[in-house]
Motif scaffolding. Structure first.
Motif, PDB file in Angstrom:
ATOM      1  N   MET A  34     103.898  41.721  91.820  1.00  0.00           N
ATOM      2  CA  MET A  34     103.219  42.481  92.879  1.00  0.00           C
ATOM      3  C   MET A  34     103.345  43.963  92.485  1.00  0.00           C
ATOM      4  N   GLU A  35     104.496  44.481  92.007  1.00  0.00           N
ATOM      5  CA  GLU A  35     104.519  45.896  91.655  1.00  0.00           C
ATOM      6  C   GLU A  35     103.780  46.299  90.784  1.00  0.00           C
ATOM      7  N   SER A  36     103.913  45.365  89.525  1.00  0.00           N
ATOM      8  CA  SER A  36     102.976  45.775  88.233  1.00  0.00           C
ATOM      9  C   SER A  36     101.615  45.510  88.725  1.00  0.00           C
ATOM     10  N   THR A  37     101.153  44.897  89.538  1.00  0.00           N
ATOM     11  CA  THR A  37      99.772  44.797  89.845  1.00  0.00           C
ATOM     12  C   THR A  37      99.376  45.879  90.642  1.00  0.00           C
ATOM     13  N   LEU A  38     100.143  46.634  91.688  1.00  0.00           N
ATOM     14  CA  LEU A  38      99.963  47.785  92.116  1.00  0.00           C
ATOM     15  C   LEU A  38      99.942  48.735  91.487  1.00  0.00           C
ATOM     16  N   LYS A  39     100.784  48.827  90.391  1.00  0.00           N
ATOM     17  CA  LYS A  39     100.601  49.990  89.482  1.00  0.00           C
ATOM     18  C   LYS A  39      99.335  50.133  88.569  1.00  0.00           C
ATOM     19  N   ILE A  40      98.853  48.831  88.127  1.00  0.00           N
ATOM     20  CA  ILE A  40      97.664  48.842  87.367  1.00  0.00           C
ATOM     21  C   ILE A  40      96.663  49.122  88.472  1.00  0.00           C
ATOM     22  N   ASP A  41      96.771  48.848  89.757  1.00  0.00           N
ATOM     23  CA  ASP A  41      95.657  48.977  90.436  1.00  0.00           C
ATOM     24  C   ASP A  41      95.297  50.480  90.811  1.00  0.00           C
ATOM     25  N   ARG A  42      96.650  51.122  90.863  1.00  0.00           N
ATOM     26  CA  ARG A  42      96.296  52.469  90.881  1.00  0.00           C
ATOM     27  C   ARG A  42      95.561  53.352  90.087  1.00  0.00           C
ATOM     28  N   ILE A  43      95.385  52.901  88.833  1.00  0.00           N
ATOM     29  CA  ILE A  43      94.631  53.356  87.576  1.00  0.00           C
ATOM     30  C   ILE A  43      92.894  52.732  88.023  1.00  0.00           C
ATOM     31  N   LEU A  44      92.869  51.346  87.755  1.00  0.00           N
ATOM     32  CA  LEU A  44      91.881  50.676  87.978  1.00  0.00           C
ATOM     33  C   LEU A  44      90.883  50.664  89.256  1.00  0.00           C
ATOM     34  N   LEU A  45      91.772  51.045  90.470  1.00  0.00           N
ATOM     35  CA  LEU A  45      91.126  51.284  91.602  1.00  0.00           C
ATOM     36  C   LEU A  45      91.411  52.766  91.971  1.00  0.00           C
ATOM     37  N   HIS A  46      91.576  53.635  91.293  1.00  0.00           N
ATOM     38  CA  HIS A  46      91.630  55.177  91.471  1.00  0.00           C
ATOM     39  C   HIS A  46      90.181  55.541  91.770  1.00  0.00           C
ATOM     40  N   PHE A 100      88.437  57.849  91.391  1.00  0.00           N
ATOM     41  CA  PHE A 100      87.816  58.754  90.249  1.00  0.00           C
ATOM     42  C   PHE A 100      87.786  57.793  89.327  1.00  0.00           C
ATOM     43  N   PHE A 101      88.968  57.692  88.358  1.00  0.00           N
ATOM     44  CA  PHE A 101      88.986  57.052  87.441  1.00  0.00           C
ATOM     45  C   PHE A 101      88.657  55.535  87.302  1.00  0.00           C
ATOM     46  N   GLY A 102      88.831  54.919  88.629  1.00  0.00           N
ATOM     47  CA  GLY A 102      88.416  53.628  88.777  1.00  0.00           C
ATOM     48  C   GLY A 102      87.099  53.321  88.443  1.00  0.00           C
ATOM     49  N   TYR A 103      86.269  54.289  88.804  1.00  0.00           N
ATOM     50  CA  TYR A 103      84.725  54.213  88.540  1.00  0.00           C
ATOM     51  C   TYR A 103      84.583  54.349  87.070  1.00  0.00           C
ATOM     52  N   ILE A 104      85.117  55.027  86.414  1.00  0.00           N
ATOM     53  CA  ILE A 104      84.858  55.627  84.896  1.00  0.00           C
ATOM     54  C   ILE A 104      85.614  54.347  84.234  1.00  0.00           C
ATOM     55  N   LEU A 105      86.574  53.704  84.767  1.00  0.00           N
ATOM     56  CA  LEU A 105      86.856  52.689  83.820  1.00  0.00           C
ATOM     57  C   LEU A 105      85.819  51.276  84.149  1.00  0.00           C
ATOM     58  N   PHE A 106      85.588  51.146  85.279  1.00  0.00           N
ATOM     59  CA  PHE A 106      84.690  50.141  85.674  1.00  0.00           C
ATOM     60  C   PHE A 106      83.412  50.255  84.878  1.00  0.00           C
ATOM     61  N   PHE A 107      82.742  51.525  84.710  1.00  0.00           N
ATOM     62  CA  PHE A 107      81.784  51.632  83.757  1.00  0.00           C
ATOM     63  C   PHE A 107      81.906  51.404  82.399  1.00  0.00           C
ATOM     64  N   THR A 140      84.808  45.053  94.480  1.00  0.00           N
ATOM     65  CA  THR A 140      85.285  45.902  95.545  1.00  0.00           C
ATOM     66  C   THR A 140      84.600  47.290  95.363  1.00  0.00           C
ATOM     67  N   LEU A 141      85.056  47.686  94.004  1.00  0.00           N
ATOM     68  CA  LEU A 141      84.598  49.044  93.735  1.00  0.00           C
ATOM     69  C   LEU A 141      83.067  49.509  93.778  1.00  0.00           C
ATOM     70  N   ILE A 142      82.143  48.310  93.508  1.00  0.00           N
ATOM     71  CA  ILE A 142      80.677  48.636  93.725  1.00  0.00           C
ATOM     72  C   ILE A 142      80.011  48.037  95.066  1.00  0.00           C
ATOM     73  N   ASP A 143      80.794  47.493  95.728  1.00  0.00           N
ATOM     74  CA  ASP A 143      80.480  47.109  97.007  1.00  0.00           C
ATOM     75  C   ASP A 143      79.697  47.934  97.867  1.00  0.00           C
ATOM     76  N   PRO A 177      86.426  55.600  97.853  1.00  0.00           N
ATOM     77  CA  PRO A 177      85.466  56.640  98.130  1.00  0.00           C
ATOM     78  C   PRO A 177      84.158  56.280  98.818  1.00  0.00           C
ATOM     79  N   PHE A 178      83.672  57.278  99.481  1.00  0.00           N
ATOM     80  CA  PHE A 178      82.328  57.084  99.907  1.00  0.00           C
ATOM     81  C   PHE A 178      82.214  55.902 100.864  1.00  0.00           C
ATOM     82  N   GLN A 179      83.127  55.976 101.959  1.00  0.00           N
ATOM     83  CA  GLN A 179      83.394  55.077 103.011  1.00  0.00           C
ATOM     84  C   GLN A 179      83.557  53.563 102.329  1.00  0.00           C
TER      85      GLN A 179
END
Lengths: 644, 74
Positions: free
Chosen positions: A229-241, A243-250, A334-337, B46-48
């Motif tokens: 769970m902790e390693s998942t949360l750590k990775i999520d801090r980057i992948l669901l950041h 700002f950076f979350g969206y860049i990595l998503f792209f 989740t990011l693009i929802d 972000p963005f709600q």
């Protein structure tokens, strides 16, 4: 239609419970996928793998169902999950005979709720506690007796990674089979009140805490237990950041998209080349007659047009499978929802829509993963608008002509505009559909974000191959038939003519081009380009070769063919002596190709996946009329402004 | 990113009640979000966008309107 003539074991479990991995072990990954009547959501049926068969369970059908949180369904795939167990005409007794409830051992406090409901349904059941490997890693042990006592059934811990516990599971199924009472009442349990859910949830939580025992209670063991769970949360801090979350998503999505296009390309060329050689062999070795032509240009080309998509379909399913099994797909959705919700789509629609930029055929198939019917229909509807790879050869020819002798960035900029234009039209159509379609069902996100895990590649490859096979065997015949029809239209009535150029110019398709010439005139085109547009219904890229045939440009080398064609286009005139290809008419053609739905394969797939001919016809007619109206408006507008 | 009415990232909250329309409410309950469940706010997109929560061994992303079905008491 598939008929199961033996007793059936239905796997039922929440999403991410390890159900499909277990199913692959039980069937040795050999199964058939079946569309539930009236729905495009599938369930799978396979025979128990021979090495697991015993004297007691020799003849057992194993069925996988879509993941569900409850037997009170709330989405299209959950309805299929429940119906395929309790109301299924494919099965021997019109329903499953034994339920195998799959419970993630690390999520027991939630997943056991489904076991409660299955018990209440009266269906004989066995519980499989999955993630045995993780439990072991975290020094946890399942108190099987306690669970067995509560649910009055056999409980077995299985290891999805190595297949441990499967033989015990089969033994438990055999025992349950022997205990089946004929004429026992089995029914979907009634829905619970809020108080009932609350009571059961509390009981299950207590049970789960008692049922999962610590083997080791040291601080070190406890720390290890939380590591996942902790390693998942750590990775999520980057992948669901934020700002950076969206860049990595792209970046991740662009990698998937380009893989579909570039990794598949050599395999597609190989298939294309093999079928072209086969067609060539037939032409050289079979006496020149209609049958040989039918074999070479009808059957072989038809087969090629089915199989040429297979590499893209395989890579798409591999990519999606990889993202899903690693745990990232849920994060991407989740990011693009939020942005997608503005046009009536959910984040889950993103991957299919993105795949549409490679090819609409596998992209429409990928909408199967969308649980909401509404989301699925909107996504299926707008996918043909995305700029698929088949449009690129056409764009290359037309932009090359339009920006000949000009700096390359101008053509590049125009290409970017075409991509964004298609996205804008797609978003507008989705927003209109969002307003028109009745909200019959709630659209949920409520996305469970599973821990990041290393994917099991064997399962991933097997599943992707299975899905690709399903595409070839089910969509193939429709695509094949349409391809043969196109051959007939391009061959008859003057089928004995030796000269391909003359034969096509006198074909029914060409006649149709002449008849509808008045339609293309406002676009500034004559019947030959009209014919090119009709032939593009076989596949968009066919437009280039059709134009070469119509304007009598012959060269086997594609690049030289385009070059020659551009030269001919610069001087081509219509019956009135006016130039056909002008900046205005070519811009109109580009806009037409950007929007028009000219791919018969897409039409066939859309009809099959939506389950509605009307839906596919609406796309076909709607997008082509819209493309035509916009193209004519643009051409006439440009002419009015003095641009010829 | 945090908004005025959103609980702070990292804060621990207790579910006091589940409110909202029947389908959403049922689904939240079936997912284990029942009264008295302790949840941790992991983050807000972000963005709600979605709110990420953690309870027991589960990580969950909820839309704003789904998250608002949870009446919290910290």
């Amino acid at each position: 239609m598939l008929e199961v003539k033996q007793l059936s074991l239905a796997l039922i479990g929440s999403p991410n419970s390890g159900k499909t991995t277990l199913y692959n072990w039980l069937t040795n990954s050999k199964f058939k996928t079946v569309n539930y009547p009236g729905a495009t959501v599938e369930f799978s049926v396979g025979a128990l793998a021979p090495h697991f068969q015993t004297a007691e369970v020799q003849d057992l059908a194993v069925m996988d169902t879509p993941g569900t949180y409850s037997l009170q369904p709330k989405s299209a795939d959950e309805v299929v999950a429940v119906n395929s167990i309790f109301r299924n005409q494919v099965l021997l007794n019109g329903r499953a005979d034994i339920a195998l409830v799959v419970v993630d051992g690390t999520q027991m406090s939630r997943h056991l709720l489904l076991a409660e409901q299955v018990k209440e349904s009266g269906l004989p059941m066995v519980i499989a506690v999955t993630m045995g490997d993780l439990l072991q890693k975290e020094n946890l042990k399942v108190n099987i007796d306690l669970l067995s006592q509560r649910y009055q059934c056999d409980v077995v811990v299985v290891n999805g990674l190595l297949g441990g516990g499967i033989k015990d599971l089969i033994q438990a199924v055999a025992q349950t089979k022997n205990r089946i009472q004929k004429n026992s009442v089995v029914r979907v349990p009634p829905s619970w009140t809020e108080n009932e859910i609350l009571k059961r949830t509390q009981e299950i939580r207590d049970l789960a805490h008692q049922a999962v025992l610590d083997i080791e209670t040291s601080a070190q063991a406890r720390a290890k237990r939380n590591a996942l769970m902790e390693s998942t949360l750590k990775i999520d801090r980057i992948l669901l950041h934020p700002f950076f979350g969206y860049i990595l998503f792209f970046v991740i999505m662009m990698t998937l998209f380009t893989s579909i296009y570039y990794v598949a390309a050599p395999f597609m060329d190989l298939i294309d080349g093999a079928f072209s050689s086969l067609a060539g062999l037939i032409t050289e070795n079979v006496p020149h007659n209609l049958f040989a032509d039918f074999l070479a240009n009808g059957v072989v080309t038809g087969l090629a047009s089915v199989l040429v998509f297979a590499p893209q379909v395989l890579i798409l399913f591999l990519g999606i499978g990889l993202l899903e099994s690693s745990g990232y797909l849920a994060r991407a959705a989740t990011l693009i929802d939020k942005p997608f919700s503005k046009i009536g789509l959910s984040g889950r629609s993103f991957v299919p829509i993105l795949s549409g930029f490679a090819c609409a055929v596998p992209a429409i198939m990928a909408t199967r993963n969308l649980s909401s019917t509404r989301d699925r229909l909107i996504a299926q509807f707008i996918i043909p608008l995305m700029t698929c790879s088949a449009r690129l050869p056409v764009y290359a020819l037309l932009l090359g002509f339009l920006f000949a002798d000009q700096p390359p960035w101008k053509a590049g900029f125009a290409l970017t505009l075409l991509y964004f234009g298609a996205m804008l039209v797609g978003a507008t159509v989705a927003a209109i559909l969002n307003l028109l379609l009745r909200k019959a069902e709630n659209s949920f996100l409520m996305m469970e974000l599973p821990p990041y895990r290393r994917p099991r590649f064997r399962v991933l490859i097997t599943q992707s191959l299975q899905r690709t096979k399903s595409f070839v065997t089910r969509a193939g015949p429709i695509i094949f038939v349409f391809s043969v029809v196109m051959w007939a239209l391009l061959t008859f009535p003057n089928y004995q003519e030796e000269e391909a150029h003359v034969k096509t110019q006198t074909s029914y398709a060409a006649s149709a081009g002449r008849i509808i010439e008045p339609v293309f005139k406002p676009m500034g085109l004559d019947w030959r380009v009209g014919f090119g547009l009709i032939s593009a219904f076989a596949a968009r890229e066919v437009f280039v070769s059709s134009m070469a045939v119509m304007f009598n440009v012959s060269d086997d080398d594609e690049a030289k063919q385009s070059e020659g064609l551009m030269q001919v286009m610069s001087t081509a005139v219509n019956a009135e002596g006016q130039r056909i290809f002008t900046p205005a008419s070519v811009t109109g053609l580009l806009v037409f190709f950007m929007i028009a739905m000219q791919c018969i394969s897409t039409f066939a797939i859309s009809r099959r996946e939506s389950g509605s001919l009307k839906f596919a016809l609406l796309q076909l007619v709607g997008f082509n009329v819209l493309a035509y109206v916009l193209a004519v408006t643009l051409v006439q507008g440009l002419r009015a402004m003095g641009v010829s | 990113m945090s908004h005025m009415n959103e609980p702070m990232t990292g804060s621990i909250q207790i579910i006091e009640e589940i409110v909202g329309d029947a389908q959403k409410k049922d689904r939240l309950l079936e997912m284990g979000l029942v009264k008295n469940t302790e949840i941790e706010i992991v983050g807000h997109l972000p963005f709600q966008g979605a709110t990420l929560i953690r309870f027991e061994t589960t990580l969950l992303a909820l839309r704003k309107e789904e998250f608002q079905c949870l009446k919290l008491n910290n």
